[in-house]
Motif scaffolding. Structure first.
Motif, short mmCIF file in Angstrom:
data_model
loop_
_atom_site.label_atom_id
_atom_site.label_comp_id
_atom_site.label_asym_id
_atom_site.label_seq_id
_atom_site.Cartn_x
_atom_site.Cartn_y
_atom_site.Cartn_z
N ASP A 58 -0.89 14.33 -2.98
CA ASP A 58 -0.70 12.90 -2.75
C ASP A 58 0.78 12.52 -2.84
O ASP A 58 1.28 11.73 -2.04
CB ASP A 58 -1.50 12.09 -3.76
CG ASP A 58 -2.96 11.91 -3.32
OD1 ASP A 58 -3.24 12.11 -2.13
OD2 ASP A 58 -3.79 11.57 -4.17
N TYR A 88 2.69 10.88 0.32
CA TYR A 88 3.32 9.57 0.29
C TYR A 88 4.80 9.68 0.65
O TYR A 88 5.34 8.82 1.37
CB TYR A 88 3.16 8.92 -1.09
CG TYR A 88 1.74 8.57 -1.44
CD1 TYR A 88 0.78 8.31 -0.45
CD2 TYR A 88 1.31 8.49 -2.77
CE1 TYR A 88 -0.52 7.99 -0.76
CE2 TYR A 88 0.01 8.16 -3.09
CZ TYR A 88 -0.91 7.92 -2.09
OH TYR A 88 -2.20 7.59 -2.41
N GLN A 145 4.83 10.12 4.45
CA GLN A 145 4.53 8.88 5.17
C GLN A 145 5.75 7.99 5.24
O GLN A 145 6.10 7.45 6.29
CB GLN A 145 3.39 8.12 4.49
CG GLN A 145 2.03 8.77 4.60
CD GLN A 145 1.53 8.88 6.02
OE1 GLN A 145 1.59 9.96 6.61
NE2 GLN A 145 1.07 7.79 6.58
N TYR A 152 -1.99 9.18 9.06
CA TYR A 152 -1.33 10.08 8.13
C TYR A 152 -0.56 11.15 8.88
O TYR A 152 -1.00 11.65 9.93
CB TYR A 152 -2.35 10.76 7.23
CG TYR A 152 -2.96 9.87 6.17
CD1 TYR A 152 -2.18 9.35 5.15
CD2 TYR A 152 -4.32 9.57 6.20
CE1 TYR A 152 -2.74 8.55 4.16
CE2 TYR A 152 -4.88 8.76 5.22
CZ TYR A 152 -4.09 8.25 4.20
OH TYR A 152 -4.65 7.46 3.25
N HIS A 164 -0.73 3.17 5.68
CA HIS A 164 -1.71 3.51 4.67
C HIS A 164 -2.93 2.64 4.96
O HIS A 164 -2.79 1.45 5.22
CB HIS A 164 -1.20 3.27 3.25
CG HIS A 164 -2.14 3.83 2.21
ND1 HIS A 164 -3.23 3.13 1.76
CD2 HIS A 164 -2.15 5.03 1.58
CE1 HIS A 164 -3.88 3.90 0.88
NE2 HIS A 164 -3.25 5.04 0.76
N TYR A 222 -5.46 1.24 3.27
CA TYR A 222 -6.08 0.23 2.40
C TYR A 222 -5.12 -0.86 1.97
O TYR A 222 -4.09 -0.57 1.36
CB TYR A 222 -6.67 0.88 1.14
CG TYR A 222 -7.65 1.97 1.40
CD1 TYR A 222 -8.61 1.86 2.42
CD2 TYR A 222 -7.64 3.13 0.65
CE1 TYR A 222 -9.52 2.88 2.65
CE2 TYR A 222 -8.55 4.14 0.88
CZ TYR A 222 -9.48 4.01 1.88
OH TYR A 222 -10.37 5.03 2.12
N ARG A 252 -3.39 -1.70 6.34
CA ARG A 252 -2.86 -0.71 7.28
C ARG A 252 -1.40 -0.36 7.10
O ARG A 252 -0.81 0.30 7.96
CB ARG A 252 -3.09 -1.15 8.74
CG ARG A 252 -4.51 -1.54 9.07
CD ARG A 252 -5.44 -0.36 9.12
NE ARG A 252 -5.14 0.54 10.22
CZ ARG A 252 -5.73 1.71 10.41
NH1 ARG A 252 -6.65 2.12 9.56
NH2 ARG A 252 -5.41 2.47 11.43
N SER A 253 -0.78 -0.75 5.98
CA SER A 253 0.60 -0.35 5.75
C SER A 253 0.98 -0.60 4.30
O SER A 253 0.29 -1.32 3.57
CB SER A 253 1.56 -1.09 6.68
OG SER A 253 1.70 -2.46 6.28
N PHE A 294 4.13 2.55 -1.95
CA PHE A 294 3.98 3.99 -2.04
C PHE A 294 4.36 4.50 -3.43
O PHE A 294 3.73 5.44 -3.94
CB PHE A 294 4.82 4.68 -0.96
CG PHE A 294 4.15 4.70 0.38
CD1 PHE A 294 3.08 5.56 0.63
CD2 PHE A 294 4.56 3.85 1.40
CE1 PHE A 294 2.44 5.57 1.86
CE2 PHE A 294 3.93 3.86 2.64
CZ PHE A 294 2.87 4.72 2.87
N MET A 318 1.35 3.62 -5.62
CA MET A 318 0.22 4.51 -5.36
C MET A 318 0.47 5.89 -5.94
O MET A 318 -0.44 6.52 -6.50
CB MET A 318 -0.06 4.58 -3.86
CG MET A 318 -0.65 3.30 -3.29
SD MET A 318 -1.18 3.45 -1.57
CE MET A 318 0.39 3.66 -0.71
N ASN A 349 -2.62 -2.91 -1.20
CA ASN A 349 -1.21 -3.17 -0.91
C ASN A 349 -1.06 -4.57 -0.34
O ASN A 349 -1.99 -5.15 0.21
CB ASN A 349 -0.67 -2.13 0.08
CG ASN A 349 -0.35 -0.82 -0.60
OD1 ASN A 349 0.59 -0.73 -1.37
ND2 ASN A 349 -1.14 0.20 -0.31
#
Length: 355
Positions: free
Chosen positions: A50, A54, A57, A66, A108, A110, A113-114, A120, A123, A193
């Motif tokens: 993860d 991140y 991304q 992704y 992302h 959830y 969409r960003s 980040f 998360m 987010n």
């Protein structure tokens, strides 16, 4: 305001590695990680994956999906090797977060969409804290991260969760890992987010409880403001957001948005809702601009975008706005955005826009 940047990622990763090192003599592949179905080795691999994902991304500015890669521990990598990979992934994410401009957002799912660099980072920190807890639980190790770090995550990724003085227990409860007195167990969850609505010249950037707290206390909320700071209405709106957050009824899509000018990244005002839509699908909007930004059409542009966003399948049937009789420019804003005057009293006019 305490920042959610690379230093927070470093703090979380260093604490996790130190805690897990006490269990390196165990066979992680034979120990279940807390309530997860994974074993501890698979969970360690997931933490590292993860953090790398991140970083990828954000560094790659992925916009639609992704970046298609994964991280897998080599078969002969022992527990110390797994911790080394986690530490390395943490350094990479911290570096990317620290060097990415504030305006950049990447994909992302959830829920909007960003996410930006703070998203980040938050998360990444959440993945580290929660899965270190899972592994420590399975291995019988003591682990409790700093309360401030847990609050950083909650006020950025869990705006819908009513705060509690015990930030760590609240985070565990919100992710289905523990109980809180007086609250039902959580069986399904997702973090959130902040939403962003783009227009031609500005973006409407959703204000998190963390940013709202700073704004209410006289800070910048993490934004670079034209004229040095927001108009007083923005600070009042931040206070309304915090009251909803404290009551556990705040929803980011019905909160406050800061208007950020695309050309230079400066915040020029704010706009948002006075709570959720009512039973009849009505919700009221309000806004203000700093003096140096007025007369450029920013409010009209933002209000058109916010209205279209609210009326696009979110259960809103009517947008309302109340404008003082003496505020001729603001009356022009709502009129140009398609609102119609529907009533009046001695002090103000009421406007409405039906979906």
């Amino acid at each position: 305001m305490r920042s959610m940047g690379g230093e927070r990622v470093t703090e979380a990763v260093e604490g996790a590695v130190a805690a897990l090192r006490a269990g390196v003599d165990r066979d992680w592949s034979k120990v279940r990680a807390g309530r997860l179905e994974w074993d501890c080795r698979r969970t360690a691999e997931h933490i590292a994956g993860d953090l790398f994902a991140y970083a990828g991304q954000l560094a790659g500015r992925a916009q639609d999906a992704y970046v298609p890669f994964d991280i897998v521990l080599e078969d002969d990598a022992g527990n110390e090797g797994a911790l080394q990979v986690i530490a390395t992934a943490g350094v990479l994410l911290a570096a990317v977060v620290s060097t990415t401009p504030r305006q950049v957002r990447a994909f992302h799912p959830y829920p909007f969409r960003s996410a930006d660099r703070e998203g980040f980072a938050a998360m990444g920190v959440a993945e580290v804290l929660l899965h270190t807890h899972d592994m420590a639980q399975g291995l019988g190790l003591a682990y409790e991260p700093p309360a401030e770090l847990c609050e950083d995550v909650l006020t950025r990724l869990f705006p819908h969760v009513r705060p509690d003085p015990d930030h760590w227990r609240t985070l565990l409860w919100a992710t289905g890992r523990g109980d809180l007195p007086g609250r039902a167990p959580v069986t399904e969850w997702r973090w959130s987010n902040n939403p962003v609505i783009p227009t031609a010249r500005i973006t409407l950037q959703g204000v998190t409880p963390a940013a709202a707290t700073d704004l209410r206390l006289g800070g910048t909320g993490g934004f670079e403001w034209l004229d040095g700071g927001p108009f007083e209405g923005t600070r009042d709106a931040a206070g309304m957001l915090l009251k909803a957050y404290a009551a556990g009824v705040h929803r980011p899509e019905w909160g406050v948005f800061v208007l950020v000018r695309t050309e230079d990244g400066r915040a020029v005002g704010s706009m948002g809702f006075h709570g959720h839509p009512d039973e009849e699908g009505r919700v009221e909007v309000g806004y203000d601009l700093v003096e140096g930004a007025r007369g450029n059409g920013y409010a009209t542009e933002a209000l058109r975008a916010l209205a279209a966003w609210a009326l696009a399948g979110r259960g809103v049937r009517t947008l309302l706005a109340t404008v003082d009789r003496a505020n001729i420019p603001s009356q022009g804003v709502v009129t140009r955005a398609g609102f119609t005057r529907v009533s009046e009293d001695e002090q103000s006019y009421a406007f409405a826009l039906d979906g």
